[in-house]
Design an enzyme around this catalytic site. Structure first.
Site, PDB file in Angstrom:
ATOM      1  N   GLU A  13       0.582  -1.389  -0.054  1.00 32.53           N
ATOM      2  CA  GLU A  13       0.034  -0.027  -0.087  1.00 32.53           C
ATOM      3  C   GLU A  13       0.850   1.205  -0.009  1.00 32.53           C
ATOM      4  O   GLU A  13       0.543   2.188  -0.404  1.00 32.53           O
ATOM      5  CB  GLU A  13      -1.007   0.097   1.299  1.00 32.53           C
ATOM      6  CG  GLU A  13      -2.029  -1.019   1.147  1.00 32.53           C
ATOM      7  CD  GLU A  13      -2.827  -0.898   0.236  1.00 32.53           C
ATOM      8  OE1 GLU A  13      -2.924   0.172  -0.374  1.00 32.53           O
ATOM      9  OE2 GLU A  13      -3.903  -1.892  -0.013  1.00 32.53           O
ATOM     10  N   ASP A  33      -4.604  -9.641  -8.455  1.00 30.36           N
ATOM     11  CA  ASP A  33      -4.913  -8.732  -9.527  1.00 30.36           C
ATOM     12  C   ASP A  33      -3.718  -8.175 -10.176  1.00 30.36           C
ATOM     13  O   ASP A  33      -3.059  -8.202 -11.340  1.00 30.36           O
ATOM     14  CB  ASP A  33      -5.942  -7.721  -9.202  1.00 30.36           C
ATOM     15  CG  ASP A  33      -5.662  -7.329  -7.745  1.00 30.36           C
ATOM     16  OD1 ASP A  33      -4.855  -7.341  -7.115  1.00 30.36           O
ATOM     17  OD2 ASP A  33      -6.631  -6.703  -7.178  1.00 30.36           O
ATOM     18  N   GLU A  67     -12.375   0.024 -10.165  1.00 26.01           N
ATOM     19  CA  GLU A  67     -11.951  -0.780 -11.341  1.00 26.01           C
ATOM     20  C   GLU A  67     -12.852  -0.765 -12.622  1.00 26.01           C
ATOM     21  O   GLU A  67     -12.416  -0.991 -13.702  1.00 26.01           O
ATOM     22  CB  GLU A  67     -11.637  -2.185 -10.675  1.00 26.01           C
ATOM     23  CG  GLU A  67     -10.758  -2.355  -9.862  1.00 26.01           C
ATOM     24  CD  GLU A  67     -10.818  -1.571  -8.359  1.00 26.01           C
ATOM     25  OE1 GLU A  67     -12.044  -1.441  -8.279  1.00 26.01           O
ATOM     26  OE2 GLU A  67      -9.917  -1.618  -7.770  1.00 26.01           O
ATOM     27  N   ARG A  87       0.637   3.787  -3.265  1.00 25.90           N
ATOM     28  CA  ARG A  87      -0.050   4.958  -3.039  1.00 25.90           C
ATOM     29  C   ARG A  87       1.242   6.368  -2.856  1.00 25.90           C
ATOM     30  O   ARG A  87       1.075   7.252  -3.342  1.00 25.90           O
ATOM     31  CB  ARG A  87      -0.839   4.970  -1.757  1.00 25.90           C
ATOM     32  CG  ARG A  87      -1.953   3.892  -1.993  1.00 25.90           C
ATOM     33  CD  ARG A  87      -3.089   4.218  -0.995  1.00 25.90           C
ATOM     34  NE  ARG A  87      -3.769   2.928  -0.851  1.00 25.90           N
ATOM     35  CZ  ARG A  87      -5.317   2.900  -0.366  1.00 25.90           C
ATOM     36  NH1 ARG A  87      -5.882   4.020  -0.201  1.00 25.90           N
ATOM     37  NH2 ARG A  87      -5.531   1.729  -0.308  1.00 25.90           N
TER      38      ARG A  87
END
Ligand code: DMJ
Length: 621
Positions: free
Chosen positions: A249, A382, A515, A253
């Protein structure tokens, strides 16, 4: 003897019949002798003047130095001088092309961008003259900054698209202003209770929304807000915390957000902070295999994995989603370690057997063995697939290994996980120990965009087929929205007589995820089929109707419920991704064009690293 007697023009009064102009032969001879001595003296003096050779060549010979070398040195080797000529010509050509590109870029720039470039240039000159030997004050090497094309875009031609695009900017303004008013400096905003919110994913690092939103502010030309955010980063963004963070994360980010902000604006503070944070993440790779830990204490450098993850495994979508950012960190810092760490992850994966060509979600970093056999193109898996494709694209299509790994993996996904429902909706199921679970996550919906992005490079004439698959996935995900009458659920199923509907209570929430819209944006760019803009506009209206509150935008606990059920969180990815992809959906294609930019999994644009370095190098000198 008086001097006068020696002078030819001095006449003697007693000399009869001799006119002043008629000389005798000896006098004539002396006169000639004196005159020629005078001329010789003057001429010789020229040779003793300083730098006389240059003076002479300047005055008498107009041939340039290169010509002199070629034609006057009898010892010169002809082929050597020809090669030299070629080099000189190549350099002139390269400088010329570079100047043309720069001029083209400058013509497209807005005045504030030009001002910014001047500032950057000034900074560079100041550093050079401070004698830092090619490094800046933070010991980073000097980088020749060139803004890649398309950082900002033009107004669309048709009025409706222009209005819709302006509407998205207005939404961004509401989300940003609310965060600024109620939660400035916190990681996220609670828009209903109007206060700050912090997820433990970031430990005690602060300002996730600020860093995640920087590039969206920039591309929407909200420069005043961008400057305020930059100022906050400069003064307050602090990674010296004694806290455990999620490596994934923080990378997607914070590192991703800082890198994009750097490439868009050229402000050094972002490069410095990105590299500083990247260095703090390096201890996560201290495992027997080099597969990084999921969690890391930034102060102690001690890592561990999520306790729930299959016997202490690392997660595919986490350790597999560092590649793009780490390649850029090596480029910008001059430190090859970042690139080495992520290339080693590939090596470990290449040594392992893949069940049916699939990549299980769990891998033990100590033993280097797969954990539970769970395969997913949604959560836990993913962005690993996304980064294989994008690693190839971002390398200017030189990373052949990344390319092969992506297309092989996609083939295995198509064969083993993609299915069609009885009414003809294509979906991507999950694989658990050899059995299919007929469920598709909202997260999995990004795959439509990914498959469209990769279709062009697909092997053996599969481009058309892959574009069809991408369009079918976009349609299925759109259906999951249509069937709620608003926004789509976290996961939807194709079993027990339902299609594209969430059946479990804990799968009915919507947390402002991007998404589905991300896939619309890619499909629009590749097909220009107006339905993708229409679908995007439906989502905008639903967001306005169901998620907008006075204090920002909130997620929903149940997308099927008729009464409001706000979750009271404005996720930072709403500003980083959802609103950015919406804005790009209603922008022209030359705004962040795909030939020059690749989006990280948090929608932070990173420039393609040109192989010939003539385009936009952004490389360490
Ligand atoms: C984002 O943080 C990234 O897109 C990530 O890859 C997965 N999910 C969230 C948004 O849904």
């Amino acid at each position: 003897m008086p001097v006068a007697t020696l002078l030819p023009f001095t006449t003697t009064p007693n000399r009869k019949s001799a006119s002043p102009t008629s000389f005798r032969l000896t006098e004539k001879f002396i006169l000639l002798l004196v005159f020629s001595a005078f001329i010789t003296l003057c001429f010789g003096a020229i040779f003793f003047l300083p730098d006389s050779s240059k003076l002479l060549s300047g005055v008498f010979f107009h041939s340039p130095a290169v010509e002199t070398n070629t034609h006057t040195n009898p010892d010169s080797n002809d082929s050597g001088s020809a090669a030299n000529d070629e080099k000189v010509l190549a350099k002139i050509r390269k400088d010329h092309e570079k100047a043309l590109l720069e001029a083209k870029d400058t013509l497209q720039k807005r005045p504030d961008e030009i001002k910014q470039d001047i500032l950057i240039e000034k900074e560079k000159v100041a550093k050079d003259s401070a004698g830092l030997g090619g490094k800046d004050a933070n010991h980073l090497p000097m980088v020749e900054y060139q803004r890649p094309p398309g950082a900002t875009g033009r107004e669309p031609m048709d009025a409706e698209t222009r209005e819709r695009r302006a509407k998205i900017k207005e939404m961004m303004k509401h989300a940003w202003d609310s965060y600024r008013r109620y939660a400035w400096g916190s990681n996220e905003l609670r828009p209903v209770s109007k206060q700050g919110h912090s997820s433990n994913l970031f430990g005690s690092i602060k300002g996730a929304t600020i860093v995640d939103a920087l590039d969206t502010l920039y591309i929407m030309e909200m420069f005043e807000e961008f400057d305020v955010a930059t100022d906050w980063v400069e003064k307050n963004l602090d990674f010296n915390v004694n806290a455990e963070v999620s490596v994934f994360e923080v990378n997607i980010r914070f590192v991703g957000g800082l890198l994009s902000a750097y490439y868009l604006s050229g402000k050094e503070v972002f490069r410095r902070k990105a590299v500083e944070l990247g260095e703090k993440l390096l201890p996560a790779f201290k495992t027997p295999t080099g597969i990084p830990w999921a969690l890391l204490n930034l102060k102690s450098g001690i890592g561990r994995n999520w306790p729930w993850a299959s016997g202490g495994s690392s997660i595919l979508a986490e350790y597999g989603t560092l590649h793009l950012e780490f390649m850029h960190l090596s480029k910008l810092s001059g430190n090859p370690e970042f690139a080495q760490k992520v290339m080693n992850i590939r090596k470990v994966l290449n040594r392992l057997d893949k069940p049916q060509g699939l990549y299980p979600n769990y891998l033990n970093p100590n033993s280097g063995q797969w954990g539970q056999n769970h395969v997913s193109v949604g959560g836990l898996g993913d962005s690993f697939y996304e980064y294989l494709l994008k690693a190839w694209l971002m390398s200017d299509k030189t990373d052949e290994e990344g390319k092969k790994l992506y297309y092989d993996a996609l083939q295995a996904i198509e064969t083993n996980l993609m299915r069609k429902s009885s009414s003809g909706l294509t979906y991507i199921a999950e694989w658990k120990g050899g059995l299919l679970e007929h469920k598709m996550g909202h997260l999995t919906c990004f795959a439509g965009g990914m498959i469209a992005l990769g279709a062009d490079g697909a092997p053996s004439d599969k481009t058309g087929h892959q574009m069809e698959l991408a369009a079918e996935i976009a349609r299925t995900c759109h259906e999951s929205y249509v069937r709620t009458g608003k926004l789509g659920p976290e996961a939807f199923r194709f079993d027990g007589g339902v299609e594209a509907i969430a059946t479990r209570q804990n799968e009915k929430y919507f947390i402002l995820r991007p998404e589905v819209i991300e896939t619309y944006m890619y499909m629009w760019r590749f097909t220009h089929d107006p339905k993708y803009r229409e679908w995007g506009w439906e989502a905008v209206q639903a967001l306005e109707q169901h998620c907008k509150v006075e204090g920002g935008y909130t997620g929903l606990r149940d997308v099927y419920a008729t009464s409001p059920n706000h979750d009271d969180v404005q996720q930072s990815f709403y500003l980083a991704e959802t609103l950015k992809y919406l804005y790009l959906l209603f922008s022209d294609d030359d705004h962040l064009p795909f030939e020059h930019w690749v989006f990280n999994t948090e929608a932070h644009p990173l420039p393609v690293l040109r192989r010939d370095k003539t385009d936009r190098p952004n490389e360490v000198e």
